[in-house]
Design a protein around this motif. Structure first.
Motif, PDB file in Angstrom:
ATOM      1  N   UNK A  76       0.782  -1.243   0.000  1.00  0.00           N
ATOM      2  CA  UNK A  76       0.000   0.000   0.000  1.00  0.00           C
ATOM      3  C   UNK A  76       0.813   1.293   0.000  1.00  0.00           C
ATOM      4  N   UNK A  77       2.060   1.249   0.436  1.00  0.00           N
ATOM      5  CA  UNK A  77       2.834   2.489   0.530  1.00  0.00           C
ATOM      6  C   UNK A  77       3.440   2.874  -0.821  1.00  0.00           C
ATOM      7  N   UNK A  78       3.208   4.103  -1.266  1.00  0.00           N
ATOM      8  CA  UNK A  78       3.792   4.529  -2.537  1.00  0.00           C
ATOM      9  C   UNK A  78       5.323   4.453  -2.524  1.00  0.00           C
ATOM     10  N   UNK A  79       5.930   4.688  -1.358  1.00  0.00           N
ATOM     11  CA  UNK A  79       7.391   4.635  -1.255  1.00  0.00           C
ATOM     12  C   UNK A  79       7.934   3.225  -1.485  1.00  0.00           C
ATOM     13  N   UNK A  80       7.066   2.220  -1.352  1.00  0.00           N
ATOM     14  CA  UNK A  80       7.495   0.826  -1.492  1.00  0.00           C
ATOM     15  C   UNK A  80       7.188   0.245  -2.873  1.00  0.00           C
ATOM     16  N   UNK A  81       6.698   1.062  -3.777  1.00  0.00           N
ATOM     17  CA  UNK A  81       6.310   0.571  -5.104  1.00  0.00           C
ATOM     18  C   UNK A  81       7.467  -0.151  -5.809  1.00  0.00           C
ATOM     19  N   UNK A  82       8.659   0.408  -5.704  1.00  0.00           N
ATOM     20  CA  UNK A  82       9.815  -0.190  -6.373  1.00  0.00           C
ATOM     21  C   UNK A  82      10.177  -1.558  -5.815  1.00  0.00           C
ATOM     22  N   UNK A  83      10.174  -1.697  -4.496  1.00  0.00           N
ATOM     23  CA  UNK A  83      10.525  -3.005  -3.936  1.00  0.00           C
ATOM     24  C   UNK A  83       9.375  -3.999  -4.092  1.00  0.00           C
ATOM     25  N   UNK A  84       8.147  -3.505  -4.110  1.00  0.00           N
ATOM     26  CA  UNK A  84       7.017  -4.412  -4.335  1.00  0.00           C
ATOM     27  C   UNK A  84       7.111  -5.016  -5.724  1.00  0.00           C
ATOM     28  N   UNK A  85       7.557  -4.225  -6.700  1.00  0.00           N
ATOM     29  CA  UNK A  85       7.682  -4.693  -8.078  1.00  0.00           C
ATOM     30  C   UNK A  85       8.728  -5.801  -8.227  1.00  0.00           C
ATOM     31  N   UNK A  86       9.622  -5.927  -7.267  1.00  0.00           N
ATOM     32  CA  UNK A  86      10.640  -6.984  -7.302  1.00  0.00           C
ATOM     33  C   UNK A  86      10.054  -8.342  -6.921  1.00  0.00           C
ATOM     34  N   UNK A  87       8.848  -8.337  -6.390  1.00  0.00           N
ATOM     35  CA  UNK A  87       8.199  -9.559  -5.937  1.00  0.00           C
ATOM     36  C   UNK A  87       7.159 -10.009  -6.953  1.00  0.00           C
ATOM     37  N   UNK A  88       6.819 -11.264  -6.908  1.00  0.00           N
ATOM     38  CA  UNK A  88       5.766 -11.776  -7.762  1.00  0.00           C
ATOM     39  C   UNK A  88       4.410 -11.262  -7.323  1.00  0.00           C
ATOM     40  N   UNK A  89       3.424 -11.506  -8.142  1.00  0.00           N
ATOM     41  CA  UNK A  89       2.061 -11.072  -7.830  1.00  0.00           C
ATOM     42  C   UNK A  89       1.562 -11.701  -6.530  1.00  0.00           C
ATOM     43  N   UNK A  90       1.822 -12.992  -6.368  1.00  0.00           N
ATOM     44  CA  UNK A  90       1.395 -13.729  -5.180  1.00  0.00           C
ATOM     45  C   UNK A  90       2.494 -13.669  -4.123  1.00  0.00           C
ATOM     46  N   UNK A  91       2.225 -12.987  -3.028  1.00  0.00           N
ATOM     47  CA  UNK A  91       3.220 -12.857  -1.961  1.00  0.00           C
ATOM     48  C   UNK A  91       3.215 -14.047  -0.997  1.00  0.00           C
ATOM     49  N   UNK A  92       2.287 -14.953  -1.145  1.00  0.00           N
ATOM     50  CA  UNK A  92       2.174 -16.088  -0.227  1.00  0.00           C
ATOM     51  C   UNK A  92       3.477 -16.852  -0.030  1.00  0.00           C
ATOM     52  N   UNK A  93       4.121 -17.300  -1.089  1.00  0.00           N
ATOM     53  CA  UNK A  93       5.358 -18.065  -0.911  1.00  0.00           C
ATOM     54  C   UNK A  93       6.481 -17.265  -0.251  1.00  0.00           C
ATOM     55  N   UNK A  94       6.662 -16.004  -0.623  1.00  0.00           N
ATOM     56  CA  UNK A  94       7.746 -15.203  -0.049  1.00  0.00           C
ATOM     57  C   UNK A  94       7.451 -14.872   1.415  1.00  0.00           C
ATOM     58  N   UNK A  95       6.188 -14.737   1.763  1.00  0.00           N
ATOM     59  CA  UNK A  95       5.830 -14.520   3.167  1.00  0.00           C
ATOM     60  C   UNK A  95       6.258 -15.725   4.007  1.00  0.00           C
ATOM     61  N   UNK A  96       6.001 -16.906   3.490  1.00  0.00           N
ATOM     62  CA  UNK A  96       6.369 -18.117   4.234  1.00  0.00           C
ATOM     63  C   UNK A  96       7.883 -18.214   4.411  1.00  0.00           C
ATOM     64  N   UNK A  97       8.628 -17.861   3.380  1.00  0.00           N
ATOM     65  CA  UNK A  97      10.091 -17.888   3.474  1.00  0.00           C
ATOM     66  C   UNK A  97      10.570 -16.896   4.519  1.00  0.00           C
ATOM     67  N   UNK A  98      10.027 -15.674   4.500  1.00  0.00           N
ATOM     68  CA  UNK A  98      10.460 -14.665   5.470  1.00  0.00           C
ATOM     69  C   UNK A  98      10.089 -15.085   6.892  1.00  0.00           C
ATOM     70  N   UNK A  99       8.927 -15.666   7.069  1.00  0.00           N
ATOM     71  CA  UNK A  99       8.528 -16.133   8.401  1.00  0.00           C
ATOM     72  C   UNK A  99       9.503 -17.195   8.900  1.00  0.00           C
ATOM     73  N   UNK A 100       9.865 -18.126   8.051  1.00  0.00           N
ATOM     74  CA  UNK A 100      10.820 -19.170   8.444  1.00  0.00           C
ATOM     75  C   UNK A 100      12.187 -18.570   8.762  1.00  0.00           C
TER      76      UNK A 100
END
Length: 142
Positions: A34-58
């Protein structure tokens, strides 16, 4: 020194355990969405954040002294190597920290633990830079 620190609690325990890590990661990626300042880093991620969330949690579970959930699956973190394909400069570092700091404020009650983990995240985020700020700054070069 707080009671948890005096008793030798891990950062994982001080933060609130697995539930707190889950909330932290969810709040972090929500800010990235949601943050406009994070648009660039959000674009580095895939559309589905589910898998990367699980990796970061681990990863955060293990990094903070909790259960070893990351290395059995992924091996040594090698964070810079895993992120080398993404250009990470001051702007990306700052956007990542903006999202993480907001998530910490929202989810972690222990102010001392929040401050300590923020210091660690700040060092880590700066270390992840792989782009030089200016021609005379060679710190970002791999």
């Amino acid at each position: 020194m707080g009671e948890a620190e005096a008793l030798g609690a891990t950062m994982f325990e001080r933060l609130g355990g697995a539930d707190a890590i889950d909330r932290l990661v969810e709040a972090f990626y929500h800010r990235m969405d949601i943050l406009p300042e994070a648009k660039g880093i959000r674009a580095m991620h895939g559309r589905d954040l589910g898998p990367v969330k699980q990796v970061l949690k681990r990863y955060l579970s293990e990094w903070t002294g909790g259960p070893k959930l990351y290395t059995p699956e992924k091996g040594h973190p090698r964070l810079r190597q895993r992120h080398v394909r993404f250009p990470i400069d001051v702007a990306e570092r700052d956007a990542w920290l903006l999202c993480m700091r907001g998530a910490l404020e929202e989810t972690i009650e222990d102010a001392a633990a929040r401050h300590e983990i923020d210091e660690s995240f700040t060092k880590l985020a700066d270390w992840m830079r792989n782009q030089a700020e200016n021609p005379h700054d060679t710190r970002g070069h791999i």
